[in-house]
Design a protein around this motif. Structure first.
Motif, short mmCIF file in Angstrom:
data_model
loop_
_atom_site.label_atom_id
_atom_site.label_comp_id
_atom_site.label_asym_id
_atom_site.label_seq_id
_atom_site.Cartn_x
_atom_site.Cartn_y
_atom_site.Cartn_z
N ILE A 97 -3.42 30.33 -19.74
CA ILE A 97 -2.24 30.72 -18.87
C ILE A 97 -1.40 29.43 -18.57
CG2 ILE A 97 -1.88 31.28 -16.27
CD1 ILE A 97 -4.01 33.29 -16.38
N GLY A 98 -2.18 28.27 -18.42
CA GLY A 98 -1.38 27.06 -18.35
C GLY A 98 -0.31 26.79 -19.36
N ILE A 99 -0.87 27.17 -20.70
CA ILE A 99 0.20 26.91 -21.84
C ILE A 99 1.35 27.67 -21.75
CG2 ILE A 99 0.29 27.14 -24.26
CD1 ILE A 99 -2.53 26.32 -24.50
N MET A 100 0.96 29.22 -21.34
CA MET A 100 2.10 30.01 -21.03
C MET A 100 2.95 29.67 -20.00
SD MET A 100 1.83 33.98 -19.96
CE MET A 100 1.50 33.57 -18.02
N VAL A 101 2.51 29.26 -18.89
CA VAL A 101 3.30 28.69 -17.97
C VAL A 101 4.35 27.58 -18.26
CG1 VAL A 101 3.67 27.70 -15.32
CG2 VAL A 101 2.05 29.63 -15.99
N LYS A 102 3.46 26.48 -18.76
CA LYS A 102 4.27 25.36 -19.23
C LYS A 102 5.48 25.63 -20.13
CE LYS A 102 3.69 20.91 -21.77
NZ LYS A 102 2.52 20.12 -22.34
N GLU A 103 5.26 26.48 -21.38
CA GLU A 103 6.20 26.77 -22.20
C GLU A 103 7.44 27.77 -21.56
OE1 GLU A 103 6.27 25.67 -25.36
OE2 GLU A 103 4.60 24.75 -24.97
N THR A 104 6.84 28.39 -20.72
CA THR A 104 8.11 29.40 -19.87
C THR A 104 8.96 28.61 -19.13
OG1 THR A 104 6.21 31.36 -19.47
CG2 THR A 104 8.22 31.00 -18.07
N LEU A 105 8.43 27.39 -18.36
CA LEU A 105 9.38 26.87 -17.74
C LEU A 105 10.22 25.64 -18.51
CD1 LEU A 105 6.89 25.51 -14.91
CD2 LEU A 105 8.73 27.17 -14.89
N LYS A 106 10.03 25.37 -19.80
CA LYS A 106 10.71 24.42 -20.68
C LYS A 106 12.12 25.39 -21.17
CE LYS A 106 7.29 22.17 -23.21
NZ LYS A 106 6.32 22.09 -24.71
N LEU A 107 11.93 26.66 -21.13
CA LEU A 107 13.23 27.57 -21.40
C LEU A 107 13.92 28.25 -20.27
CD1 LEU A 107 12.10 29.09 -24.68
CD2 LEU A 107 13.37 27.36 -24.30
N ALA A 108 13.21 28.06 -19.11
CA ALA A 108 13.74 28.63 -17.96
C ALA A 108 14.91 27.82 -17.58
CB ALA A 108 12.80 28.54 -16.74
N GLY A 156 5.93 21.96 -10.27
CA GLY A 156 7.09 21.95 -9.31
C GLY A 156 8.12 23.18 -9.20
N ALA A 157 7.35 24.20 -9.75
CA ALA A 157 8.24 25.62 -9.69
C ALA A 157 7.99 26.15 -8.64
CB ALA A 157 7.84 26.55 -11.00
N LYS A 158 9.00 27.29 -8.11
CA LYS A 158 8.74 28.01 -6.71
C LYS A 158 8.40 29.31 -7.18
CE LYS A 158 11.97 27.71 -3.59
NZ LYS A 158 13.36 27.81 -3.25
N MET A 171 15.68 20.01 -11.70
CA MET A 171 16.15 20.98 -11.10
C MET A 171 15.02 21.74 -10.82
SD MET A 171 18.68 24.18 -12.09
CE MET A 171 17.59 24.67 -13.49
N VAL A 172 14.70 22.45 -9.40
CA VAL A 172 13.41 23.32 -9.20
C VAL A 172 13.60 24.42 -9.93
CG1 VAL A 172 12.11 24.08 -7.37
CG2 VAL A 172 13.10 22.01 -6.93
N LYS A 173 12.79 25.03 -10.48
CA LYS A 173 12.53 26.37 -11.32
C LYS A 173 12.09 27.25 -10.17
CE LYS A 173 14.27 24.72 -15.22
NZ LYS A 173 13.23 24.39 -16.15
N CYS A 174 12.82 28.40 -10.03
CA CYS A 174 12.59 29.43 -9.24
C CYS A 174 11.73 30.74 -10.26
CB CYS A 174 13.66 30.04 -8.42
SG CYS A 174 14.10 28.88 -7.34
N VAL A 175 10.70 31.02 -9.84
CA VAL A 175 10.06 31.93 -10.91
C VAL A 175 9.43 33.15 -9.98
CG1 VAL A 175 8.10 32.45 -12.56
CG2 VAL A 175 9.29 29.96 -12.47
N ALA A 176 9.82 34.46 -10.45
CA ALA A 176 9.26 35.61 -9.62
C ALA A 176 7.90 35.95 -10.38
CB ALA A 176 10.18 36.77 -10.02
#
Length: 207
Positions: free
Chosen positions: A196-207, A34-36, A1-6
């Motif tokens: 920042i890469g680690i922050m984004v990666k961990e964010t998407l895991k729980l999104a 692959g997030a938007k 599933m594509v994750k949408c991030v504001a």
């Protein structure tokens, strides 16, 4: 599933808006995963300035529908208290711990938190979480380096400050809050990018 991030931006440029390197790092890591990303903003010509960073259409923060996104990320700028989050998204630069936050942004943060959607903030932007989410855990770097302006005040606001190096991110699982210090540290760009890469990666895991 594509994750949408504001992605919430606050203008363009060091000392007067969102740091370009931080915003670029966030967008690169989102793209790689692959997030938007959908940058949004508010006030003065910040929309136009933010569009320079986003290289595309931006929308007024007041029009953002939080239910359409899986997560929100707020890049910052620097500890110097006269810019971006400290001036454009809040009045932290003037009132410090007694600051108020742009109403639309405050509502967004509260709505995302209530819905259990991840919130990520880097550099100075974690002060927004400290103000809105009492008792949360976050990092703005090592407290011995920034006790006066940020870490100490975060503690005064009833939140827990966690010491982290620039290449690390702190995960507050309970609040789904992800923070990294970025340019709060005097560090090479590639290390800021990695954190920042680690922050984004961990964010998407729980999104």
């Amino acid at each position: 599933m594509v994750k949408c991030v504001a992605v919430i931006l606050s203008g363009c440029g060091v000392y007067n808006g969102t740091d370009i390197h931080e915003a670029s790092a966030v967008l690169v890591h989102l793209s790689r995963a692959g997030a938007k990303g959908t940058p949004t903003d508010e006030k003065r010509n910040i929309l136009q300035e933010s569009a320079r960073i986003a290289r595309g259409d931006v929308a007024d923060l007041a029009k953002l529908d939080g239910s359409a996104f899986h997560a929100a990320i707020i890049p910052g700028e620097t500890e110097f208290p006269t810019n971006d989050v400290a001036k454009n998204l809040s009045d932290w630069a003037v009132k410090n711990k007694d600051c108020t936050i742009l109403p639309h942004l405050g509502k967004l943060i509260k709505d995302f938190h209530k819905a259990g959607r991840p919130l990520s903030m880097c550099c100075i932007s974690p002060i927004l979480a400290a103000k809105i989410l009492p008792g949360c855990e976050l990092t703005v770097r090592q407290d011995k380096e920034c006790e006066k302006w940020t870490a100490g005040v975060v503690k005064e606001m009833g939140c827990k400050h966690v010491n982290k190096d620039v290449e690390e991110a702190h995960i507050n699982v309970k609040n789904k809050l992800f923070t990294t210090c970025a340019f709060m540290c005097n560090a090479p760009i590639h290390k800021v990018f990695d954190g920042i890469g680690i922050m984004v990666k961990e964010t998407l895991k729980l999104a």
